[in-house]
Design a protein around this motif. Structure first.
Motif, mmCIF file in Angstrom:
data_model
loop_
_atom_site.group_PDB
_atom_site.id
_atom_site.type_symbol
_atom_site.label_atom_id
_atom_site.label_comp_id
_atom_site.label_asym_id
_atom_site.label_seq_id
_atom_site.Cartn_x
_atom_site.Cartn_y
_atom_site.Cartn_z
ATOM 1 N N THR A 41 13.178 -2.869 -2.234
ATOM 2 C CA THR A 41 12.499 -2.029 -2.929
ATOM 3 C C THR A 41 11.748 -2.588 -4.003
ATOM 4 N N LYS A 42 10.963 -3.837 -3.503
ATOM 5 C CA LYS A 42 10.316 -4.651 -4.259
ATOM 6 C C LYS A 42 8.948 -3.833 -3.898
ATOM 7 N N HIS A 43 8.379 -2.945 -3.005
ATOM 8 C CA HIS A 43 6.944 -1.846 -3.251
ATOM 9 C C HIS A 43 7.556 -0.610 -3.572
ATOM 10 N N SER A 44 8.673 -0.603 -3.608
ATOM 11 C CA SER A 44 9.440 1.146 -4.530
ATOM 12 C C SER A 44 9.543 0.744 -6.002
ATOM 13 N N CYS A 45 9.637 2.622 -6.360
ATOM 14 C CA CYS A 45 10.621 2.699 -7.652
ATOM 15 C C CYS A 45 11.749 2.145 -7.933
ATOM 16 N N ARG A 46 12.027 1.540 -8.912
ATOM 17 C CA ARG A 46 13.540 1.426 -9.041
ATOM 18 C C ARG A 46 13.900 0.970 -10.134
ATOM 19 N N TYR A 47 15.150 1.829 -10.349
ATOM 20 C CA TYR A 47 15.589 1.571 -11.605
ATOM 21 C C TYR A 47 16.945 0.307 -11.085
ATOM 22 N N THR A 48 17.111 -0.723 -12.221
ATOM 23 C CA THR A 48 18.352 -1.376 -12.379
ATOM 24 C C THR A 48 19.488 -1.778 -13.528
ATOM 25 N N THR A 49 20.860 -1.525 -12.714
ATOM 26 C CA THR A 49 21.470 -1.815 -14.432
ATOM 27 C C THR A 49 22.878 -2.788 -13.444
ATOM 28 N N VAL A 50 23.580 -3.755 -14.456
ATOM 29 C CA VAL A 50 24.648 -4.274 -14.044
ATOM 30 C C VAL A 50 25.472 -3.488 -14.504
ATOM 31 N N PHE A 51 26.908 -3.082 -14.494
ATOM 32 C CA PHE A 51 28.203 -3.170 -14.831
ATOM 33 C C PHE A 51 28.422 -4.118 -14.819
ATOM 34 N N HIS A 52 29.512 -4.556 -16.230
ATOM 35 C CA HIS A 52 30.366 -5.471 -16.218
ATOM 36 C C HIS A 52 31.779 -4.578 -17.218
ATOM 37 N N PRO A 53 32.969 -5.197 -17.663
ATOM 38 C CA PRO A 53 34.512 -4.158 -18.034
ATOM 39 C C PRO A 53 33.884 -3.610 -18.723
ATOM 40 N N ASP A 54 33.134 -3.663 -19.511
ATOM 41 C CA ASP A 54 32.586 -2.536 -20.894
ATOM 42 C C ASP A 54 31.569 -1.648 -20.991
ATOM 43 N N THR A 55 31.459 -1.668 -19.595
ATOM 44 C CA THR A 55 30.283 -0.248 -19.048
ATOM 45 C C THR A 55 31.045 1.010 -18.922
ATOM 46 N N GLN A 56 30.450 1.811 -19.888
ATOM 47 C CA GLN A 56 31.121 3.069 -19.279
ATOM 48 C C GLN A 56 30.030 4.570 -18.951
ATOM 49 N N TYR A 57 30.826 5.292 -18.837
ATOM 50 C CA TYR A 57 29.242 6.690 -18.457
ATOM 51 C C TYR A 57 28.609 6.954 -18.914
ATOM 52 N N SER A 58 28.727 7.039 -20.417
ATOM 53 C CA SER A 58 27.685 6.893 -21.510
ATOM 54 C C SER A 58 26.038 6.134 -21.426
ATOM 55 N N ASP A 59 26.629 5.095 -21.067
ATOM 56 C CA ASP A 59 26.102 3.723 -20.823
ATOM 57 C C ASP A 59 24.641 4.180 -19.132
ATOM 58 N N PHE A 60 25.550 4.593 -18.621
ATOM 59 C CA PHE A 60 25.780 4.341 -17.228
ATOM 60 C C PHE A 60 24.521 6.077 -17.614
ATOM 61 N N VAL A 61 24.348 7.436 -17.797
ATOM 62 C CA VAL A 61 24.322 8.277 -17.793
ATOM 63 C C VAL A 61 23.164 9.109 -18.313
ATOM 64 N N GLY A 62 23.907 8.346 -19.707
ATOM 65 C CA GLY A 62 22.878 8.610 -21.320
ATOM 66 C C GLY A 62 23.711 9.555 -22.257
ATOM 67 N N ALA A 63 23.737 9.385 -23.897
ATOM 68 C CA ALA A 63 23.790 9.613 -24.503
ATOM 69 C C ALA A 63 23.439 9.768 -26.340
ATOM 70 N N LEU A 64 24.258 11.035 -26.286
ATOM 71 C CA LEU A 64 23.569 11.449 -27.941
ATOM 72 C C LEU A 64 23.285 10.635 -29.074
ATOM 73 N N LYS A 65 22.382 10.138 -29.263
ATOM 74 C CA LYS A 65 21.956 9.493 -30.018
ATOM 75 C C LYS A 65 21.978 9.138 -30.851
ATOM 76 N N PRO A 66 21.644 8.629 -32.771
ATOM 77 C CA PRO A 66 21.016 8.925 -33.825
ATOM 78 C C PRO A 66 20.056 7.741 -33.713
ATOM 79 N N VAL A 67 18.836 8.292 -34.413
ATOM 80 C CA VAL A 67 17.285 7.526 -34.342
ATOM 81 C C VAL A 67 16.676 8.388 -35.576
ATOM 82 N N MET A 68 16.016 7.058 -36.270
ATOM 83 C CA MET A 68 15.387 7.328 -37.456
ATOM 84 C C MET A 68 14.038 7.863 -37.001
ATOM 85 N N VAL A 69 13.991 9.028 -37.704
ATOM 86 C CA VAL A 69 12.520 9.949 -37.730
ATOM 87 C C VAL A 69 12.003 10.177 -39.004
#
Length: 234
Positions: A41-69
């Motif tokens: 993959t080094k010459h291609s576009c890649r996205y890397t993540t590391v799974f751990h015991p606390d990893t959830q669907y919201s971490d992997f796919v995404g979720a609605l989160k609060p932001v300051m505006v």
């Protein structure tokens, strides 16, 4: 050897980079699982993540989160969809059909993988072209909206699917006892490649062993490691 296995792996992917795959590289620590994926993959576009015991669907796919505006010099809390590595890779692949995109998951079995994938589980079944055989409705409307807002042609995307230019590569430690088991339904949707231990690639160095008769001998580490592993295997 690890080098011949690595070259074979790279050749297979470069020979058919247009076809999406789900593939797990597994073996003992230090056999070159991450290194093999890096070579691919080094010459291609890649996205890397590391799974751990606390990893959830919201971490992997995404979720609605609060932001300051800032609104008229007054800071307020708002909410927006924060994409995870899967959603980022999917958007990149959909926007660049002529390029192959890789989603790399390190330590796949350190989290309850089927739960982390959630509905994405169904998309792992691929047809002959490497695209998801079954498309699904996105259960999270915020996720679907975020994807459509970031696509060049949003009107063409109404259901979730993996395009043929998106591959998922993962590593799995087969000897660690503290990992999560994966069920058969999840595993059957992946290709597996075993990377064996290659003692020719072991580190240099000798150390002294004292035998029962009091004699001392210097033994190369790679010889000692191979003898011990052969004994354990038998």
């Amino acid at each position: 050897s690890n080098s011949s296995v690595e070259n074979k792996t790279i050749f297979e992917y470069k020979a058919n980079t247009s076809k999406g795959k789900n593939k797990i590289f597994y073996g003992a620590p230090g056999t070159g699982k991450s290194h093999s994926i890096d070579k691919i993959t080094k010459h291609s576009c890649r996205y890397t993540t590391v799974f751990h015991p606390d990893t959830q669907y919201s971490d992997f796919v995404g979720a609605l989160k609060p932001v300051m505006v800032d609104a008229n010099d007054d800071k307020k809390i708002s909410y927006e969809f924060r994409p995870g590595p899967f959603t980022k890779a999917l958007i990149k692949a959909l926007n660049n059909a002529d390029k192959h995109v890789y989603l790399v998951i390190e330590e796949l079995n350190r989290a309850p993988a089927a739960a982390v994938f959630g509905e994405i589980f169904q998309l792992l079944d691929r047809d002959m072209k490497g695209e998801s055989q079954y498309k699904i409705e996105a259960s999270d409307p915020d996720m679907l909206l975020h994807i459509k807002e970031n696509l060049k042609e949003p009107d063409k995307f109404n259901e979730l699917y993996l395009p043929s230019n998106l591959s998922i590569l993962a590593t799995m430690n087969s000897s660690d006892q503290s990992v999560m088991p994966m069920d058969t339904a999840f595993k059957r949707r992946w290709l597996f490649e075993y990377l064996p231990i290659d003692f020719k690639q072991a580190g240099y160095g000798d150390f002294k062993l004292t035998f029962a008769d009091g004699s001392k001998h210097e033994v190369p580490w790679k010889v000692f490691a191979e003898v011990v592993n052969n004994t354990l295997s038998s």
